[in-house]
Design an enzyme around this catalytic site. Structure first.
Site: not given
Ligand code: AMP
Length: 217
Positions: A15, A90, A129, A162, A173
């Protein structure tokens, strides 16, 4: 009418990579909730401290906090013509909050490309990654390696892994995705806004399929 696109799909499906390409091609701001949280962590804000405790465990940050942060971001002038949302919503309550918020701006969620791939592909993508410190550009040690190891091709900044891309957190996750986020697929499918995209292809092919799906809608 502004155009709001929600990119949906499990962690590791691409994404973030696709959102950066599409945002540039379509001239829309890329709004990534994960990037916004990481920005807050880097700047040591109160929001960042709170978010970090959830992110490190692979859990979702609570809805009220996340929705407040997205509301503030979408209220900035660059989102008046729309935005490409990556990682938000989400949960169903987040999707409902987004509808209300966009209605305030005279808009709605127009398209929801849903990128899919098998779990084994997701795990391999996440654990290999590398992310750039300056702008979050994304590389993969096998599928999309940087020209110089450890250095971002685009801005020369350092690449890092990360914390939440480590094996145990990755598995959590993906579980969290299937329980809390996957219901959004049916939510948007029922509204006729969903297009399914095969994410287990090379980056260029996924981009081509996404562009074709957006033209069709
Ligand atoms: P991402 O970079 O999209 O993989 O997000 C990394 C982490 O940020 C996720 O595993 C969640 O802990 C938090 N996070 C990101 N977007 C959301 C969301 N819409 N709602 C809740 N937690 C989020």
């Amino acid at each position: 009418m502004p155009t709001f696109i929600v990119l949906l799909g499990p962690p590791g499906v691409g994404k973030g990579t696709q959102a950066k390409i599409l945002a540039e091609t379509l001239g829309l701001p890329h709004v990534s909730s994960g990037d916004l949280f990481r920005e807050n962590i880097k700047n040591q804000t109160e929001l960042g401290q709170l978010a970090q405790s959830f992110m490190n465990k692979g859990e979702l940050v609570p809805d009220d906090v996340t929705i407040g942060m997205i509301r503030a971001r979408l209220s900035l002038p660059d989102c008046r013509q729309g935005a490409l949302l990556d990682g938000f919503p989400r949960t169903i309550p987040q999707a409902e909050a987004l509808e209300r918020l966009l209605a305030e701006f005279g808009g709605r969620v127009n398209h929801v490309p849903y990128i899919t791939a098998d779990e084994s592909v997701l795990i391999a993508r996440l654990t290999g990654r590398w992310t750039c410190r300056a702008h979050g550009h994304i590389f993969h040690e096998k599928n999309n390696p940087p020209k110089i190891p450890g250095i971002c091709d685009l801005d020369g900044s350092e690449l890092y892994q990360r914390d939440d891309d480590k094996n145990e957190t990755v598995v959590r996750r993906i579980q969290v995705y299937f329980t809390q986020t996957a219901p959004l697929v049916e939510y948007y499918r029922k509204q006729g806004r969903l297009s399914e995209i095969n994410g287990a292809q090379p980056i260029d092919s996924v981009t081509a399929d996404l562009m074709a799906a957006l033209k069709n809608k």
